[in-house]
Design an enzyme around this catalytic site. Structure first.
Site, PDB file in Angstrom:
ATOM      1  N   ASP A   1       1.765   3.901   3.212  1.00 12.09           N
ATOM      2  CA  ASP A   1       0.774   4.737   2.649  1.00 12.09           C
ATOM      3  C   ASP A   1       1.369   5.803   1.782  1.00 12.09           C
ATOM      4  O   ASP A   1       1.723   5.780   0.674  1.00 12.09           O
ATOM      5  CB  ASP A   1      -0.043   5.265   3.686  1.00 12.09           C
ATOM      6  CG  ASP A   1      -1.502   5.827   3.190  1.00 12.09           C
ATOM      7  OD1 ASP A   1      -1.841   5.484   2.031  1.00 12.09           O
ATOM      8  OD2 ASP A   1      -2.220   6.240   4.209  1.00 12.09           O
ATOM      9  N   ASP A   2       1.816   6.846   2.368  1.00 14.57           N
ATOM     10  CA  ASP A   2       2.235   8.159   1.703  1.00 14.57           C
ATOM     11  C   ASP A   2       3.572   8.560   2.775  1.00 14.57           C
ATOM     12  O   ASP A   2       3.394   9.484   3.467  1.00 14.57           O
ATOM     13  CB  ASP A   2       1.373   9.306   1.699  1.00 14.57           C
ATOM     14  CG  ASP A   2       0.160   9.032   1.179  1.00 14.57           C
ATOM     15  OD1 ASP A   2      -0.145   9.015  -0.307  1.00 14.57           O
ATOM     16  OD2 ASP A   2      -0.989   8.388   1.765  1.00 14.57           O
TER      17      ASP A   2
ATOM     18  N   HIS B   1       1.170   4.911  -2.193  1.00 18.82           N
ATOM     19  CA  HIS B   1       0.744   6.067  -3.223  1.00 18.82           C
ATOM     20  C   HIS B   1       2.085   6.425  -3.942  1.00 18.82           C
ATOM     21  O   HIS B   1       3.013   6.990  -3.239  1.00 18.82           O
ATOM     22  CB  HIS B   1      -0.139   7.118  -2.847  1.00 18.82           C
ATOM     23  CG  HIS B   1      -1.370   6.531  -2.169  1.00 18.82           C
ATOM     24  ND1 HIS B   1      -2.439   6.440  -2.907  1.00 18.82           N
ATOM     25  CD2 HIS B   1      -1.660   5.888  -0.740  1.00 18.82           C
ATOM     26  CE1 HIS B   1      -3.518   5.951  -2.086  1.00 18.82           C
ATOM     27  NE2 HIS B   1      -3.081   5.626  -0.819  1.00 18.82           N
TER      28      HIS B   1
ATOM     29  N   GLU C   1     -11.139   3.166   6.990  1.00 25.25           N
ATOM     30  CA  GLU C   1     -10.130   4.233   7.417  1.00 25.25           C
ATOM     31  C   GLU C   1     -10.976   5.202   8.080  1.00 25.25           C
ATOM     32  O   GLU C   1     -11.191   5.328   9.487  1.00 25.25           O
ATOM     33  CB  GLU C   1      -9.450   4.653   6.232  1.00 25.25           C
ATOM     34  CG  GLU C   1      -8.192   5.708   6.872  1.00 25.25           C
ATOM     35  CD  GLU C   1      -7.280   6.377   5.856  1.00 25.25           C
ATOM     36  OE1 GLU C   1      -6.141   7.060   6.275  1.00 25.25           O
ATOM     37  OE2 GLU C   1      -7.767   6.398   4.670  1.00 25.25           O
TER      38      GLU C   1
ATOM     39  N   HIS D   1      -9.732   1.105  -0.825  1.00 27.66           N
ATOM     40  CA  HIS D   1      -9.516   2.041   0.452  1.00 27.66           C
ATOM     41  C   HIS D   1     -11.069   1.959   1.257  1.00 27.66           C
ATOM     42  O   HIS D   1     -11.911   2.230   0.788  1.00 27.66           O
ATOM     43  CB  HIS D   1      -9.116   3.280  -0.021  1.00 27.66           C
ATOM     44  CG  HIS D   1      -7.819   3.550  -0.038  1.00 27.66           C
ATOM     45  ND1 HIS D   1      -7.089   2.991  -1.192  1.00 27.66           N
ATOM     46  CD2 HIS D   1      -6.866   4.458   0.556  1.00 27.66           C
ATOM     47  CE1 HIS D   1      -5.828   3.275  -1.312  1.00 27.66           C
ATOM     48  NE2 HIS D   1      -5.655   4.187  -0.242  1.00 27.66           N
TER      49      HIS D   1
ATOM     50  N   HIS E   1       0.852  -1.098   0.022  1.00 25.37           N
ATOM     51  CA  HIS E   1      -0.140   0.100  -0.095  1.00 25.37           C
ATOM     52  C   HIS E   1       0.835   1.361  -0.060  1.00 25.37           C
ATOM     53  O   HIS E   1       1.180   1.905   1.024  1.00 25.37           O
ATOM     54  CB  HIS E   1      -0.952   0.115   1.391  1.00 25.37           C
ATOM     55  CG  HIS E   1      -2.105   0.935   1.081  1.00 25.37           C
ATOM     56  ND1 HIS E   1      -3.329   0.799   0.952  1.00 25.37           N
ATOM     57  CD2 HIS E   1      -2.028   2.358   1.318  1.00 25.37           C
ATOM     58  CE1 HIS E   1      -3.917   1.760   1.069  1.00 25.37           C
ATOM     59  NE2 HIS E   1      -3.422   2.909   1.220  1.00 25.37           N
TER      60      HIS E   1
END
Length: 329
Positions: A273-274, A14, A195, A192, A12
């Site tokens: 994630d980021d 981005h 969350e 997604h 996961h």
């Protein structure tokens, strides 16, 4: 032990969200674009909440305008991931940002990304695969051409399709056309959910989009019947603890539900994630999980094997990566 060199699998990530701030600042200067407001005084990405984070993300992405820009981004992302022991990574890519959803324009971006990925596999020992995502808050109509881009370029590199963005916009069922298109093309599916949308969003993603994996999914813990269903069906969660804590979903690492989910038999994995937005790396994720829950090499080995089993890759690639993981056992 040091977790930095431990071989890791990340599901996961981005692509634009993994761009180092210095890389984006440099690109903006080259193009004479003023995006100074997306950075704080220390040069880090600056945002106040999740919705603001999305706007900052898109502002930073706005300086990535050509296939060459994405080639340079891919090189920077893979160098950073490899430096933290990642041997296999899946990155979320959106043709919305790479050619505006036009298939032929997207092919040019994809070629540039894939060329760098092939070189990085030889020089850095990291394997990359792409999961195309539509952007939820852009709406279901915009998702259709993105699904077509995914279907038209499905192959050894593009192996999955998913949805990201603001969970507060629309319902999963609004995007069934896009997911049906991707499924018919033979792509693996993720979404997604769980969350910001709560446990019902996880149920909706499973029921309406028929996905194999859930991005995040941690809010499932609020509904133990759902947790048991995830465990029984073998659905894999792409968990990003550092992201969840930084965005305030949980107050600290010890309060994060990843351990509870794992103990109840849910297949959990760990990703960033980021990473620069959330001041994390795969090394830090491992260190914090060890500190919070006492996870050791045995647990991390289990988590990593779970991630590889759930990876959207062919069996030859899976076997090749499995050999790299054996070095940590």
């Amino acid at each position: 032990m040091s977790w930095k060199t431990y071989p890791k699998v990340e599901l996961h990530l981005h692509h634009e969200g993994a761009a180092p701030p210095a890389f984006i600042r440099g690109l903006a200067q080259e193009k004479n674009v003023d995006i100074s407001k997306v950075f704080d005084e220390r040069g880090h990405y600056a945002y106040e909440n999740f919705v603001h984070f999305l706007s900052v993300y898109e502002a930073a992405t706005s300086v990535l305008r050509t296939p060459e820009d994405y080639a340079r981004l891919t090189r920077a992302v893979l160098e950073e991931s490899a430096a933290h022991g990642v041997v296999y990574s899946e990155t979320f890519l959106s043709p919305d940002f790479c050619g505006g959803g036009d298939v032929e324009a997207w092919r040019e971006y994809l070629h540039a990304i894939e060329e760098v990925a092939d070189e990085a596999e030889k020089t850095l020992g990291i394997t990359l695969r792409g999961v195309i995502t539509c952007i939820r808050h852009f709406g279901p109509e915009k998702a259709r051409p993105i699904a077509v881009c995914a279907a038209e370029t499905k192959g050894g590199f593009i192996t999955g399709f998913g949805i990201a963005g603001d969970e507060g916009k629309g319902k999963p069922r609004d995007f069934t056309w896009a997911f049906d298109c991707a499924r018919e093309a033979g792509l693996h599916l993720t979404a997604h959910a769980g969350e910001w949308g709560g446990p019902q969003s996880v149920r909706d993603a499973l029921t309406d989009l028929k996905v194999e994996r859930i991005g995040h999914g941690v809010r499932a813990i609020e509904d133990l019947a759902l947790v048991d269903e995830l465990a029984e069906k073998g659905v894999t969660l792409e968990v990003c603890p550092g992201s969840n804590v930084t965005l305030g979903l949980y107050p600290n690492w010890r309060r994060h539900p990843i351990e509870q989910l794992r103990e109840r038999g849910v297949k959990v994995t760990v990703s960033t994630d980021d990473p620069p937005f959330f001041h994390t790396t795969m090394t830090r994720e491992f260190e914090e999980l060890e500190r919070a829950f006492g996870w050791d090499a045995e647990v991390f080995g289990e988590i990593t094997r779970t991630a590889l089993d759930a990876a959207f890759c062919d069996e030859d690639t899976r076997a090749r990566i499995a050999k790299k993981l054996e070095s940590a056992e």
